[in-house]
Design a protein around this motif. Structure first.
Motif, PDB file in Angstrom:
ATOM      1  N   ASN A  25       0.833  -1.195   0.000  1.00  8.47           N
ATOM      2  CA  ASN A  25       0.000   0.000   0.000  1.00  8.47           C
ATOM      3  C   ASN A  25       0.879   1.261   0.000  1.00  8.47           C
ATOM      4  N   ASP A  26       1.665   1.414  -1.079  1.00  7.23           N
ATOM      5  CA  ASP A  26       2.581   2.556  -1.110  1.00  7.23           C
ATOM      6  C   ASP A  26       2.420   3.372  -2.380  1.00  7.23           C
ATOM      7  N   GLY A  27       1.255   3.232  -3.001  1.00  4.03           N
ATOM      8  CA  GLY A  27       0.979   3.992  -4.213  1.00  4.03           C
ATOM      9  C   GLY A  27       1.818   3.530  -5.390  1.00  4.03           C
ATOM     10  N   GLY A  28       2.370   2.330  -5.290  1.00  2.00           N
ATOM     11  CA  GLY A  28       3.044   1.756  -6.439  1.00  2.00           C
ATOM     12  C   GLY A  28       4.554   1.941  -6.446  1.00  2.00           C
ATOM     13  N   VAL A  29       5.098   2.493  -5.368  1.00  2.00           N
ATOM     14  CA  VAL A  29       6.530   2.757  -5.360  1.00  2.00           C
ATOM     15  C   VAL A  29       7.331   1.461  -5.515  1.00  2.00           C
TER      16      VAL A  29
END
Lengths: 211, 638, 247
Positions: A25-29
């Protein structure tokens, strides 16, 4: 068939482990870093080419075998009942393989082709710009028809590997009364159920999230 | 004509060794130019063809089955005897020789039997070298079991499939020679006649069973290994295709027929279940090692076997023959079963069966041991009858199994036609009036591997200058024309009854009057009946289709036509032999307690019948049997 | 019981075939499947019609000659059973049974239900033997063989060469048949000298004869009347790989 197939099985494991980054859950990093790594690392690139070669080999070999096997019985039976003697998967490997091939084309077009040659959105992570694979994936998976195609294809992979994984060992002559059941269980629970299920979970997750 | 058995001089134990050392040889360069025809690919035929090929002869092998591997030797279950004495129970070549002569009720030729016992050990060596998977002990050495009529364990076995394993061994040796082009194989071919040129067998006429075409094949010598003629009884344990045609045609061309009436009735077969029955299935004699045979003590006892208490069971073999018990020779066990059933003690719906019970052995050894020993036989039984022999005793009844009679041969295995040989079951030579269990496989392989390939040199060494005779020779033409005409005649009858109808009729007559028990009156009656069936066969048989194609009815008709002639000769022979010996039981000649009563003064001979032409009485020649090494006594297994 | 048979009829290898339907009103439960055909043929012959050609010989499940594809299964519904050992008590009154010949390009049809299985013989001729001439053998007990190996070799050697494996395989592959022989001889010390050569030659001829490829469906093992195990195919695969790597 066995060698290429088993190689592709290991590829599948690696591919899955990488793709699980999608669930971070890191915005796709993490996922974008991973996909950049996969696209640029020279070792990975080499392995990737080997992988493409095995895929091609597996496909060509598969069609060749299917053609030969058809020739071995030009006239079929009027009534066939193989339900008691063999699994459905084992009898439909070519069909399942073809579904997987169609999937593979769509899959490669959507992501691999875009990554290599497409017009990708760009994201910045820690000051560096990266192709934003994450958003491409999320966008694709958010479309119900696309998610559905994935789920169906994962069923095909599951059934394909339900037979294929253990079969590969048999073809290589690896069979032992003590270990073969373990191989079969590994094929069933890991390759036929868990891996396809996790792969399928990705589009389902993003699709549901988007609803 | 005086029959010369050409038995070598010298003490019995040295005859074969000395003879082998002096027999003329054919040198390797000449072997290449000599062609040999081998008909039949069972144990005797396949082993002979393979060995002759290895020696360098050019061989043509024929079988009617689709593959040489399917010859009926494959169905032999129990085992193969050999005087190895691996069990350290006092066995020796002499003892095997003695047991075989005695088991044959003193109606076989000493010299041949001794040779058989001598080469028996080499057979086991040869088969093991070929990869035949005989049963083994945990130490890795070969296991043995005992068989009826002997008191040693000398039988080598491969579960209940010994014949199969031995045949596949011989088949693999044959296949190797086919691959090397030393042997040419003609499967789905049936020999219809032997071709005689200048008094010597020089070829055969064979029918291609696919195209129906008649073919001529030349050979410097012809070896018949075509098995027994038990199918004259219609119901037997023989394969459906087993037939007499090859030896019968040879007989009609001049080969004498030895002891045609000597038929072995096997005591342990699955009983007949109805009119549709096409064949009978044997349950190996080895079962008698652990199974006990009994009938109820009460007549017409219709209780289930398990409900009959121990004290109401009559273990009649153990009662009558305490020394050998359930392991008495086959002829004795068969007659004892018939005696009980005829007296009204039979079991099962037909009342023509006795029990073979494993419950004691299962209790003693455990189900696992019994399953390991006989599992496949129990399975066969269950498939056929739908009953489980682990819990219910088997029902068994005697059935025709083997024919000790066959073409008369001399010590070289040559018939009375020079250059024509007969090996294995199709000759008369080794088993006298009764064959011991596990000896048929021994004889087939002995003849094929070790005897014929050597003795045939005696004939061929004189023939090294003979060039291959072209098959347009008038004798070939004549023989083919005769076969053609016979086929045409059969096809033209266009009657109303299928071949099987006549075959069944013949079988019933033979079983009733020339089967387990015979008497003069019945035999005379039967002779007339067989003649009548033969006449109506040639008037009323119907064979659909044509002769120029695959036609299984025509194949059957050609075989049955010969059975119809052979049957009569068997009856004549049984009528001539006014004594009881081995499998030949003449009711007029029995002891007070119902045992066979031999007449050594008048009947210690081999009957060798000479064919004299259609509808003419055959002429009996006698080869006196001289016993120098065993004393003739009444067989006693008590 | 009443049985309806739909049987493949074909005059010979060159003409096309078709199904014919026959009704038998009175079949006994104790009949074998082939005895039912005897009864039918008897009837056909009496009517002057061509009887149904089918291969059979020993009728006790060992010669491997019978070969019918019954209701979609080689040798019919019972496992571990040849057609000749299949009895009518395993069918029900009123059943319709479809009977076809083995179908494989390596097994051309001869007539009706008869096929030509000589391809099997040619595979054996290529190497399914131990090269030992008559008279060259040493004493049988000088080659001790562990019981377990001997038993395994026996299990492989139990093959009757009927062709059910080919008939039932969706690819018409002959791997079970070929591997049974390869494996039997590979398990025995006597078979070692020719072990690698044997497997290569036999596989080569197997391929030439036009059998299909093994895709490990396992149907052959299930339908094999003698229960020949897939273990043997694995052993052959192993030997084949090794022989190609080593030589």
């Amino acid at each position: 068939m066995a060698l290429s197939g088993l190689f592709l099985c290991t590829f599948l494991v690696v591919h899955l482990l990488g793709n699980l980054q999608l669930f971070q859950n890191d915005g796709g990093v993490a996922f974008n870093l991973y996909s950049a790594f996969m696209a640029n690392n020279p070792l990975i690139k080499t392995i990737a080419y080997v992988n493409y070669a095995f895929i091609l080999l597996h496909i060509i070999d598969g069609f060749y075998l299917a053609a030969q096997n058809r020739k071995a019985r030009p006239q079929g039976y009027a009534k066939v009942d193989q339900s008691k003697s063999s699994s459905w998967s084992s009898r439909n490997m070519a069909l399942l393989g073809t579904i997987i091939l169609v999937f593979l084309i769509v899959h490669m077009k959507s992501f691999w082709f875009e990554m290599k040659f497409g017009n990708m959105p760009v994201t910045t992570i820690e000051g560096q710009s990266y192709k934003d694979m994450y958003s491409v994936v999320v966008e694709a998976f958010s479309q119900p028809w696309y998610a559905a195609l994935y789920v169906v294809s994962m069923f095909a992979i599951g059934f394909h590997l339900y037979h294929g994984f253990a079969s590969g060992f048999q073809s290589l002559g690896i069979r032992h009364h003590r270990y073969t059941p373990a191989i079969q269980n590994l094929g069933t629970f890991l390759f036929a159920i868990l891996i396809p299920a996790l792969f399928a979970a990705m589009p389902v997750y993003f699709c549901l999230k988007n609803l | 004509m005086i029959l010369d058995a050409k038995i070598p001089e010298g003490p019995i134990a040295e005859k074969w060794t000395r003879y082998k050392a002096t027999i003329p040889l054919v040198n390797p360069a000449n072997k290449r130019n000599i062609e040999i025809i081998v008909v039949g690919t069972g144990l005797a035929g396949a082993s002979a063809a393979a060995t002759l090929g290895e020696m360098g002869y050019k061989v043509k092998a024929f079988c009617f089955q689709d593959s040489p591997r399917r010859a009926h030797s494959i169905a032999a279950q129990g085992g193969i005897n050999a005087a190895k004495n691996y069990s350290n129970d006092g066995d020796s070549v002499h003892r095997l020789f003695y047991d075989t002569i005695k088991g044959g009720d003193y109606r076989s030729r000493e010299a041949n039997v001794h040779r058989l016992a001598e080469v028996s050990t080499a057979i086991i060596d040869q088969c093991v070298a070929q990869g035949v998977p005989f049963a083994r002990e945990y130490g890795g050495l070969l296991d043995n079991r005992s068989f009826g009529g002997v008191q040693v364990s000398r039988t080598f076995y491969a579960k209940g499939q010994t014949g199969q394993q031995l045949l596949l061994g011989a088949y693999s040796a044959l296949s190797r020679q086919i691959g090397r082009k030393q042997v040419q194989i003609f499967s789905r071919h049936e020999m219809l006649d032997v071709v005689i040129i200048d008094g010597k067998a020089r070829g055969i006429i064979a029918r291609d069973l696919i195209t129906g075409k008649l073919e001529r094949h030349f050979g410097h010598a012809v070896v018949l290994a075509t098995g027994g003629y038990g199918n004259v009884f219609f119901l037997s344990t023989n394969a459906m295709g087993s037939n007499t045609t090859a030896i019968w045609k040879a007989h009609k061309k001049g080969a004498f027929f030895g002891n045609p009436c000597f038929t072995q009735i096997h005591p342990t077969c699955i009983p007949v279940s109805g009119d549709h029955q096409s064949k009978l299935t044997l349950m190996s004699e080895s079962l008698r090692n652990d199974g006990r045979i009994w009938v109820p003590k009460k007549k017409d006892d219709s209780r289930k076997a398990v409900d009959i208490p121990e004290e109401e069971r009559d273990y009649y073999l153990e009662r009558r023959y305490p020394a050998f018990g359930n392991l008495v020779p086959r002829d004795i066990a068969s007659r004892a079963a018939k005696e009980r059933c005829d007296a009204g003690y039979g079991v099962g719906s037909s009342k023509m069966a006795v029990y073979l019970d494993f419950s004691d052995s299962i209790r003693r050894l455990g189900k696992d041991v019994i399953e390991a020993r006989y599992g496949n036989l129990f399975e066969i039984y269950e498939k056929i009858t739908g009953e489980d022999p682990y819990t219910t005793p088997m029902r068994i009844y005697p059935a025709v199994h083997y024919t000790m009679g066959g073409l008369w041969v001399d010590y070289n295995l040559m018939t009375t036609i020079p250059g024509l040989y007969a090996t294995g079951e199709c000759n008369f030579s080794d088993h006298g009036a009764n064959r011991l269990g596990a000896s048929a496989l021994m004889q087939g392989l002995a003849d094929g591997y070790f005897v014929l390939p050597i003795t045939i040199g005696e004939f061929l060494s004189k023939d090294i200058r003979t060039k291959a005779i072209p098959t347009d020779h008038p004798e070939f033409e004549k023989a083919e024309k005769e076969a053609q005409e016979r086929i045409a005649r059969l096809m033209s009858i266009k009657g109303s009854k299928p071949v099987d109808h006549f075959h069944k009729e013949l079988g019933k007559v033979m079983w009733e009057y020339c089967g387990m028990a015979r008497n003069a009156e019945g035999l005379q009656k039967a002779k007339k009946m067989v003649q009548d069936i033969r006449t109506s066969f040639w008037k009323e048989v119907i064979i659909p289709g044509s002769a120029d194609e695959t036609n299984q009815e025509l194949e059957k008709a050609l075989r049955v036509a010969d059975f119809l002639e052979l049957g009569e000769l068997m009856i004549d022979d049984a009528f001539d032999r006014n004594e009881s010996c081995g499998g030949h039981f003449r009711e007029e000649y029995q002891t007070e307690d119902g045992e066979a009563l031999r007449d050594d003064n008048n009947y210690a001979y081999v009957s060798a019948w000479e064919y004299k032409g259609d509808n003419q009485a055959e002429v009996l020649h006698k080869e006196p049997l001289v016993f120098e090494n065993v004393k003739l006594v009444q067989r006693s297994y008590k | 019981m009443k049985i309806t048979l739909k049987v493949w009829r074909q005059q010979n290898g060159k003409t096309p075939g078709n199904f014919n339907t026959y009704t038998l009103p009175d079949v006994s439960e104790d009949m074998s499947f082939l005895e039912m055909f005897d009864v039918l043929n008897d009837e056909l012959i009496r009517k002057g019609e061509d009887p149904i050609a089918f291969d059979h010989d020993c009728r006790e499940g060992i010669c491997g000659m019978c070969s019918m594809y019954i209701n979609g299964r080689a040798h019919g519904p019972l496992t571990g059973t040849t057609t000749c050992q299949l009895h009518m008590r395993h069918f029900n009154d009123g059943d319709t049974i479809v009977v076809e010949p083995w179908r494989a390009s390596a097994f051309p049809i001869i007539k009706d239900l008869m096929v030509d299985r000589s391809a099997f013989d040619r595979v054996i001729q290529a190497g399914g033997f131990i090269s030992v001439n008559t008279g060259n053998a040493v004493d049988a007990n000088s080659i001790p063989i562990p019981k377990e190996d001997a038993d395994k070799a026996f299990d492989a050697a139990a093959c009757i060469g009927c062709g059910a494996c080919v008939a039932t395989c969706k690819n018409a592959s002959a791997m079970l048949f070929v591997s049974a022989k390869v494996s039997q001889l590979a398990l025995l010390p006597q078979g070692q000298p020719e072990r690698h050569l044997r497997v290569k030659k036999m596989v080569e001829v197997m391929d030439e004869e036009g059998f299909g490829n093994c895709t490990n469906t396992g149907a052959c093992e299930v339908e094999c009347p003698k229960g020949i195990s897939l273990d043997h195919i694995a052993r052959m695969n192993r030997d084949y790989l090794v022989s190609n790597i080593v030589d």
